[in-house]
Design a protein around this motif. Structure first.
Motif, mmCIF file in Angstrom:
data_model
loop_
_atom_site.group_PDB
_atom_site.id
_atom_site.type_symbol
_atom_site.label_atom_id
_atom_site.label_comp_id
_atom_site.label_asym_id
_atom_site.label_seq_id
_atom_site.Cartn_x
_atom_site.Cartn_y
_atom_site.Cartn_z
ATOM 1 N N UNK A 87 -9.064 -7.930 7.931
ATOM 2 C CA UNK A 87 -8.972 -7.722 6.501
ATOM 3 C C UNK A 87 -7.517 -7.555 6.093
ATOM 4 N N UNK A 88 -7.141 -8.242 5.032
ATOM 5 C CA UNK A 88 -5.815 -8.045 4.462
ATOM 6 C C UNK A 88 -5.826 -6.730 3.693
ATOM 7 N N UNK A 89 -4.927 -5.823 4.027
ATOM 8 C CA UNK A 89 -4.910 -4.502 3.403
ATOM 9 C C UNK A 89 -3.975 -4.487 2.202
ATOM 10 N N UNK A 90 -2.734 -4.920 2.413
ATOM 11 C CA UNK A 90 -1.742 -4.862 1.335
ATOM 12 C C UNK A 90 -0.608 -5.819 1.642
ATOM 13 N N UNK A 91 0.012 -6.323 0.579
ATOM 14 C CA UNK A 91 1.186 -7.156 0.733
ATOM 15 C C UNK A 91 2.255 -6.701 -0.255
ATOM 16 N N UNK A 148 9.539 -9.478 -1.668
ATOM 17 C CA UNK A 148 10.904 -8.995 -1.510
ATOM 18 C C UNK A 148 11.315 -8.122 -2.698
ATOM 19 N N UNK A 149 10.823 -8.465 -3.852
ATOM 20 C CA UNK A 149 11.153 -7.717 -5.064
ATOM 21 C C UNK A 149 10.334 -6.459 -5.263
ATOM 22 N N UNK A 150 9.364 -6.216 -4.383
ATOM 23 C CA UNK A 150 8.598 -4.982 -4.464
ATOM 24 C C UNK A 150 7.255 -5.075 -5.150
ATOM 25 N N UNK A 151 6.825 -6.285 -5.482
ATOM 26 C CA UNK A 151 5.505 -6.426 -6.101
ATOM 27 C C UNK A 151 4.434 -6.261 -5.026
ATOM 28 N N UNK A 152 3.520 -5.323 -5.245
ATOM 29 C CA UNK A 152 2.516 -4.987 -4.243
ATOM 30 C C UNK A 152 1.120 -5.361 -4.699
ATOM 31 N N UNK A 153 0.304 -5.742 -3.740
ATOM 32 C CA UNK A 153 -1.107 -6.025 -3.983
ATOM 33 C C UNK A 153 -1.924 -5.368 -2.898
ATOM 34 N N UNK A 154 -3.154 -4.966 -3.258
ATOM 35 C CA UNK A 154 -4.001 -4.227 -2.331
ATOM 36 C C UNK A 154 -5.417 -4.787 -2.336
ATOM 37 N N UNK A 155 -6.087 -4.645 -1.217
ATOM 38 C CA UNK A 155 -7.518 -4.919 -1.190
ATOM 39 C C UNK A 155 -8.202 -3.786 -1.955
ATOM 40 N N UNK A 156 -9.321 -4.095 -2.597
ATOM 41 C CA UNK A 156 -9.972 -3.113 -3.462
ATOM 42 C C UNK A 156 -10.299 -1.806 -2.749
ATOM 43 N N UNK A 157 -10.673 -1.893 -1.490
ATOM 44 C CA UNK A 157 -11.141 -0.714 -0.767
ATOM 45 C C UNK A 157 -10.054 0.335 -0.530
ATOM 46 N N UNK A 158 -8.778 -0.049 -0.663
ATOM 47 C CA UNK A 158 -7.688 0.908 -0.430
ATOM 48 C C UNK A 158 -6.899 1.204 -1.698
ATOM 49 N N UNK A 159 -7.201 0.483 -2.784
ATOM 50 C CA UNK A 159 -6.487 0.675 -4.037
ATOM 51 C C UNK A 159 -6.554 2.139 -4.454
ATOM 52 N N UNK A 160 -5.381 2.708 -4.773
ATOM 53 C CA UNK A 160 -5.321 4.105 -5.198
ATOM 54 C C UNK A 160 -5.176 5.093 -4.062
ATOM 55 N N UNK A 161 -5.388 4.642 -2.845
ATOM 56 C CA UNK A 161 -5.263 5.544 -1.679
ATOM 57 C C UNK A 161 -4.079 5.160 -0.790
ATOM 58 N N UNK A 162 -3.798 3.875 -0.691
ATOM 59 C CA UNK A 162 -2.706 3.382 0.155
ATOM 60 C C UNK A 162 -1.548 2.910 -0.725
ATOM 61 N N UNK A 163 -0.335 3.075 -0.199
ATOM 62 C CA UNK A 163 0.855 2.595 -0.895
ATOM 63 C C UNK A 163 1.734 1.848 0.085
ATOM 64 N N UNK A 164 2.032 0.598 -0.236
ATOM 65 C CA UNK A 164 2.926 -0.193 0.588
ATOM 66 C C UNK A 164 4.309 -0.170 -0.042
#
Length: 125
Positions: free
Chosen positions: A46-50, A53-69
């Motif tokens: 499963x892709x968790x987060x990406x 280079x500029x700092x734009x982050x994306x998360x899988x729904x299951x970790x949104x709000x709990x994980x920070x990349x």
């Protein structure tokens, strides 16, 4: 030789926190997108987060709000702060970089889809 080395995994109780780090070593000029995948005990990847280079982050729904990349471009390092951990977060977490530009002689750049060796995160209930 370019390598990605993860650290920070371990055993934690549900509701706890862990911070994963992934440092890229070698002769590196630039790294494009970086991120974290995980492989569960059921062998699902499963892709968790990406993060760009500029700092734009994306998360899988299951970790949104709990994980920070986050990342430190000067140190070629990406982090994953994991809070409010759940047993279903148990997995081997892999760091990756989609393209790495470097300066080692004899190496064809960019290196594509570079992976770390993985670090185990276990969340007990």
């Amino acid at each position: 030789q370019v390598r990605l080395v993860e650290s920070g995994g371990g055993l934690v109780r549900a509701g706890g926190s862990l911070r994963l780090s992934c440092a890229a070593s070698g002769s590196i000029f630039k790294i494009n997108d970086m991120g974290w995948y995980r492989r569960t005990p059921g062998n699902q990847r499963e892709l968790v987060a990406t993060i760009t280079t500029g700092g734009f982050a994306r998360y899988v729904n299951s970790v949104e709000g709990r994980f920070t990349i986050s990342r430190d471009n000067a140190e070629n390092t990406v982090y994953l702060q994991m809070d409010s951990l759940k047993p279903e977060d148990t997995a081997v977490y892999y760091c990756y970089a989609d393209r790495i530009y470097g300066g080692d002689v004899g190496v064809h750049y960019p290196l594509v889809d570079v992976w770390g060796q993985g670090t185990l995160v276990t969340v007990s209930s």
